[in-house]
Design an enzyme around this catalytic site. Structure first.
Site, short mmCIF file in Angstrom:
data_model
loop_
_atom_site.label_atom_id
_atom_site.label_comp_id
_atom_site.label_asym_id
_atom_site.label_seq_id
_atom_site.Cartn_x
_atom_site.Cartn_y
_atom_site.Cartn_z
N CYS A 153 -68.69 -23.07 -64.76
CA CYS A 153 -67.81 -23.78 -65.50
C CYS A 153 -67.77 -25.28 -65.44
O CYS A 153 -69.14 -25.68 -65.60
CB CYS A 153 -66.46 -23.48 -64.84
N ARG A 165 -63.44 -22.43 -61.73
CA ARG A 165 -62.76 -21.40 -62.74
C ARG A 165 -63.99 -20.39 -62.41
O ARG A 165 -63.55 -19.14 -62.47
CB ARG A 165 -62.93 -21.86 -63.94
#
Lengths: 286, 150
Positions: free
Chosen positions: A244, A249
């Protein structure tokens, strides 16, 4: 728990329900850990007995861009009162995005007896379960941790380069705007920005939040397979890298692919776009 | 260049003495505890999307109502019940900017987010809070441009 076991996950044991947590609040072999993006939330109220692990203060090296080392992890484990045998249950805000990040770091140190409370903080609160501002009194423990093992579930830039040259599977879990290169970074936040936009060649775009329901729980295995296998064609038998912007994430997607869908070899590239998009000479697609 | 609104400067001075993350969190939580959503005579749910703060994951909304003296009263709501940081900033902005000289409100920049929340907040959190400030500043500038045209 029955609801979780009926969802078809490869390793349903990595998730526990809010009911399970409520029944284990006084279990000496269980430590509940809250890990959030918003640094105000734990102090404003947390599950009784829960401790906080902060992604900046506790998990990152204060000087180098890296995670804490063996001594740092032992110190953290001592502070939160766990032994290698303790079952740690992570929960937090943002559909457990930060909780899975903390769990991933714990697994770098071999603490695999770690699980996620499905639905996270929001589900607990919306079920009307109690939150307290009282911090638990923890008796420090002695924790003999192994050296951090970066070789199994963590990816580095050179390894990712070799991975794409070999045509390996890549999942970009950022927003569509970041994937396309339309979005670079926010003015004033250069520490997480990049001088080039786009994505790593060959990556498929699946924003991390697609794996979560509105209430923060994980989608069931059939729904997840429809996204990751049918839609973008990932093969669970092939090595896969998720990334990410800084690796937070993508730890959520790493958790989904590894534990809920049973992929055999998934690595989180925590250097992610802030490294790739700033490195000289690396290939980029838009 | 106009000074910052006096109440905002007071807050900045108070936060400059904060020495620890825990102290900062406690201070901000105390502030957030006094958050009051927009009264129904200004707006009712479902809110007009035109008042939504774009980029704020806490789902904040901002309204500005002109006072007889031409200045603005600000009103806020935060739909995410876990949006404590946004609620704290709404309280600060309400106290600092409602009734303040528009020229002063118009000079506020997103940098004050760092002063209140520290430099180790995530990019997403920082963006949302900055956009909240930008929304308040936007209304002040709009009101100033109306005054010029009149």
């Amino acid at each position: 728990m029955s609801d979780i076991t009926s969802r078809g996950y490869a390793n349903a044991d990595k998730l526990v329900s809010t009911d399970w947590v409520a029944a284990h609040l006084n279990d000496d072999n269980v430590r509940i850990i809250e890990s959030n993006e918003d640094p105000l939330l734990y102090a404003s109220g947390h599950i009784p007995g829960a401790v906080e692990v902060d992604w900046v203060k506790d998990l990152n090296d204060p000087l180098r861009r890296d995670y804490l080392d063996k001594a740092g992890f032992e110190s953290l484990a001592s502070r939160i009162g766990i032994s290698p045998d303790t079952t740690v249950i992570f929960y937090g805000d943002k559909s457990n995005w930060w909780a899975t990040y903390a769990l991933w770091v714990f697994e770098l140190f071999g603490h695999t007896n770690a699980k996620i409370m499905d639905g996270g903080r929001l589900k607990w609160a919306e079920e009307g379960r109690g939150l307290t501002r009282e911090k638990p009194v923890i008796t420090p423990t002695s924790y003999d941790a192994p050296e951090r093992d970066d070789g199994q579930i963590r990816a580095f830039r050179d390894g990712v380069m070799q991975h794409i040259e070999a045509g390996g599977q890549l999942v970009d879990v950022r927003s569509p705007g970041e994937f396309s290169g339309e979005t670079l970074h926010m003015p004033g936040y250069p520490q997480e920005g990049a001088v080039r936009g786009g994505h790593i060649p060959g990556a498929s775009s699946v924003p991390w939040s697609r794996a979560a329901n509105e209430d923060g729980t994980f989608k069931n295995a059939a729904e997840l397979r429809a996204i990751y296998l049918d839609e973008i064609g990932l093969n669970p038998e092939e090595p896969t890298v998720a990334y990410c912007r800084i690796g937070e994430r993508s730890s959520h997607t790493w958790f989904v692919l590894t534990n809920l869908l049973g992929f055999g070899d998934v690595r989180n590239y925590d250097g992610s776009w802030t490294e790739w998009g700033n490195s000289v000479g690396l290939p980029i697609e838009k | 260049m106009a000074a910052l609104p006096a109440k905002l400067q007071d807050y900045l001075d108070d936060f400059s003495f904060i020495a620890s993350r825990e102290e900062r969190a406690d201070f901000l939580i105390d502030i957030a505890d006094s958050f009051q959503p927009v009264p129904p005579d200004v707006a009712t749910k479902p809110y007009d999307e035109a008042y939504r703060v774009i980029g704020c994951e806490s789902e904040a909304f901002v309204w500005a109502v002109a006072r007889p003296d031409g200045r603005l009263n600000y009103f806020f709501d935060v739909l995410n019940p876990q949006g404590l940081s946004a609620m704290a900033l709404c309280v600060i902005l309400d106290e600092a900017c409602s009734g303040a000289p528009l020229e002063q409100v118009a000079t506020i920049t997103g940098d004050v987010v760092f002063a209140f929340f520290g430099r180790d907040i995530s990019m997403g959190k920082g963006r949302g809070l900055t956009e909240l400030i930008n929304a308040v500043v936007y209304h002040a500038r709009q009101q100033l441009s109306v005054a010029v045209q009149e």
